[in-house]
Write an enzyme that holds these catalytic residues in place. Structure first.
Site, PDB file in Angstrom:
ATOM      1  N   ASP A  75     -70.412  29.076 -39.092  1.00 35.27           N
ATOM      2  CA  ASP A  75     -70.306  29.636 -37.734  1.00 35.27           C
ATOM      3  C   ASP A  75     -69.030  29.183 -37.035  1.00 35.27           C
ATOM      4  O   ASP A  75     -68.981  29.091 -35.810  1.00 35.27           O
ATOM      5  CB  ASP A  75     -71.534  29.247 -36.883  1.00 35.27           C
ATOM      6  CG  ASP A  75     -72.840  29.626 -37.550  1.00 35.27           C
ATOM      7  OD1 ASP A  75     -72.973  30.788 -37.958  1.00 35.27           O
ATOM      8  OD2 ASP A  75     -73.715  28.745 -37.685  1.00 35.27           O
ATOM      9  N   HIS A 103     -70.642  37.095 -39.502  1.00 32.76           N
ATOM     10  CA  HIS A 103     -69.266  37.033 -39.015  1.00 32.76           C
ATOM     11  C   HIS A 103     -69.098  38.047 -37.891  1.00 32.76           C
ATOM     12  O   HIS A 103     -69.392  39.232 -38.063  1.00 32.76           O
ATOM     13  CB  HIS A 103     -68.283  37.321 -40.145  1.00 32.76           C
ATOM     14  CG  HIS A 103     -68.313  36.290 -41.230  1.00 32.76           C
ATOM     15  ND1 HIS A 103     -67.517  36.347 -42.357  1.00 32.76           N
ATOM     16  CD2 HIS A 103     -69.040  35.159 -41.366  1.00 32.76           C
ATOM     17  CE1 HIS A 103     -67.762  35.303 -43.125  1.00 32.76           C
ATOM     18  NE2 HIS A 103     -68.685  34.572 -42.542  1.00 32.76           N
ATOM     19  N   LYS A 392     -62.474  28.225 -30.701  1.00 37.28           N
ATOM     20  CA  LYS A 392     -63.323  28.008 -29.523  1.00 37.28           C
ATOM     21  C   LYS A 392     -62.945  26.770 -28.718  1.00 37.28           C
ATOM     22  O   LYS A 392     -63.781  26.113 -28.116  1.00 37.28           O
ATOM     23  CB  LYS A 392     -64.801  27.985 -29.924  1.00 37.28           C
ATOM     24  CG  LYS A 392     -65.225  29.246 -30.669  1.00 37.28           C
ATOM     25  CD  LYS A 392     -66.705  29.334 -30.918  1.00 37.28           C
ATOM     26  CE  LYS A 392     -67.438  29.847 -29.685  1.00 37.28           C
ATOM     27  NZ  LYS A 392     -68.821  30.251 -29.997  1.00 37.28           N
TER      28      LYS A 392
END
Length: 488
Positions: A75, A103, A392
């Site tokens: 992830d 994905h 992220k």
């Protein structure tokens, strides 16, 4: 490209086999991080950190074969980078896993979720190959094709299925669920927390030499006996209601719909290589879930590290020019299993909500924690990342301080290598470095020199600790939200 003999501490020239050689930064960092191991095995190693190489991103874009691998517990955002780099490649290939992978790619606010399909399918000039190392659930493939059609993505002639890929049947999924439930009974819960997509049972059937491959669908005269044998194998242990004849008829119908996609994938990918076509290999899951190298037994059922790129496609090791690692700026994992840097508090909950950390495949909430540099060093050692995509990072923008897990201690002693046993891993204490946060929005940042000073310091510290150059930084969910290291 020729294979090279080498010794630790020797950094060969660019032209030599990348799997027989260590990049300067990763060699120095990995071995200096494990002094006990170096001493125990008598190796002499360079013990200095090399500054990032200039222009590496441009070099990677020019390579013929690149593999994209997860550097944590999955992830991490592999699909996004595969999508961004996709226009540079003629063939984009999945090499392992199955519909347990999830994905996600976001383009202009539109979300695409892939489970079997390589993430490069959105680029019309790319052909997508599902390799022999993948286990294929045909109904999921049909569903993804239907969704792509609804989203006006033309896939005609652009999807190839390996005739050597094994099939995941619906009854594999039933067995998967039964195994998980059985593992929960008794005095201790020993369930793995699988996606219940039948991946483990399908790979087990493959290893037991009773599985059925995509190429078998082309031979109706023998298919029913193969399916009957497989069904009877499970009926001896599990209470499943499957009619082999009906199952055969269903799959013969499936065969008519996918026959034009089936290829000898080994010949296909190697002919593409010989013709000078550019190939990108898209890994699934991640190295810390690798069947051999992950946190056993809380792992997936395939090799989710660079080894799976070789066995899952039939490309020789020296044909892969670079391995790119995908690493989240913090750590997550789904399901059960050890997680040394996990945050079991409101901060962990906050990261989950800000990062929208819910499984693409199952919707389950992901466990969240600080970046585990110990695990990153370990996965870098296995994969020899040329560079990594730190994803992220924007999720951490609101935090006063950021912690990096830099060492494991067990019974007061700093561990020299990543522990292979749960008995040790479940009791480690993590040593952290704390750095001040940047407390500002980075969602519009597109190059490293635009990052806030404290943010850039954290990025550079991660590079220094891990020995991995960071080439891209995810600054938001969309395709465009990526900061790139500029070449001087």
């Amino acid at each position: 490209m020729q294979a090279a003999r080498y010794r630790v501490g020797f950094v060969p020239s660019r032209g030599l086999n990348p799997f027989a050689a260590c990049h300067a930064a990763s060699t120095a960092s990995v071995w200096s991080s494990f002094p006990t191991t170096v001493s125990r095995f008598g190796f002499a190693a360079t013990r200095s950190y090399s500054t990032p190489k200039k222009g590496l991103i441009k070099q990677i874009e020019q390579e013929q074969v690149v593999a994209v691998m997860g550097g944590q517990w999955g992830d991490e955002g592999k699909g996004k980078l595969v999508d961004i780099l996709g226009p540079h490649y003629d063939v984009i290939a999945r090499c392992a896993g199955g519909s347990n992978a999830g994905h996600t790619v976001i383009v202009e606010g539109k979300k695409y979720a892939f489970h079997l399909m390589p993430s490069g399918i959105l680029h019309q000039n790319s052909t997508c190959l599902i390799g022999n190392g993948v286990v294929l659930h045909v109904p999921t493939l049909f569903k993804e094709l239907e969704n792509l059609e609804k989203q006006n993505v033309n896939v005609e002639g652009r999807i190839k299925l390996s005739d050597r890929a094994h099939i995941v049947f619906d009854f594999h999924q039933q067995v998967d669920a039964m195994q998980e439930e059985a593992a929960k009974s008794g005095s201790a819960d020993r369930s793995i927390g699988t996606t219940k997509k039948g991946i483990g049972p399908a790979y087990a059937a493959k290893a037991s030499r009773i599985g059925i491959r995509v190429g078998d669908l082309r031979y109706p005269d023998t298919l029913e006996s193969k399916i009957t044998n497989l069904v009877n194998h499970y009926k001896r242990t599990y209470n499943i209601d499957v009619d082999p004849k009906a199952e055969t008829e269903k799959y013969l119908d499936f065969a008519k719909k996918i026959d034009h996609m089936i290829v000898d994938s080994v010949e296909y990918v190697n002919k593409a290589y010989d013709a000078g076509k550019k190939i990108m290999i898209e890994g699934a899951n991640a190295t810390m879930l690798d069947l051999d190298f992950g946190t056993w037994p809380y792992v997936t059922s395939s090799n989710a590290s660079v080894g799976g790129a070789i066995t899952g496609l039939g490309l020789a090791p020296n044909k892969i020019d670079r391995v790119i690692g995908i690493v989240k700026a913090y750590t997550t994992r789904v399901g059960a299993g050890p997680f040394p840097t996990e945050l079991k508090d409101k901060l962990g909950d906050k990261i989950r909500e800000v990062g929208r950390e819910y499984g693409t495949t199952t919707g389950r909430p992901r466990r969240c924690g600080w970046l585990d540099v110990v695990a990153l060093k370990y996965t870098n050692m296995i994969n020899n990342f040329a560079t990594i995509n730190l994803t992220k990072l924007d999720v951490l923008s609101d935090l006063e301080e950021i912690k990096l897990g830099v060492a494991y201690k067990y019974k007061g002693q700093t561990l020299a290598s990543y522990p292979s046993n749960l008995e040790v891993l479940s009791e480690v204490e993590v040593e952290y470095e704390t750095l001040p946060g940047w407390k500002s929005d980075i969602s519009k940042v597109r190059s490293f020199d635009e990052l806030p000073a404290n943010c850039l310091k954290i990025v550079e510290r991660i590079e220094e600790l891990s020995g991995c150059q960071i080439g891209w930084i995810g600054t938001g969910p969309g395709r465009e939200a990526m900061a790139v290291r500029k070449a001087d």
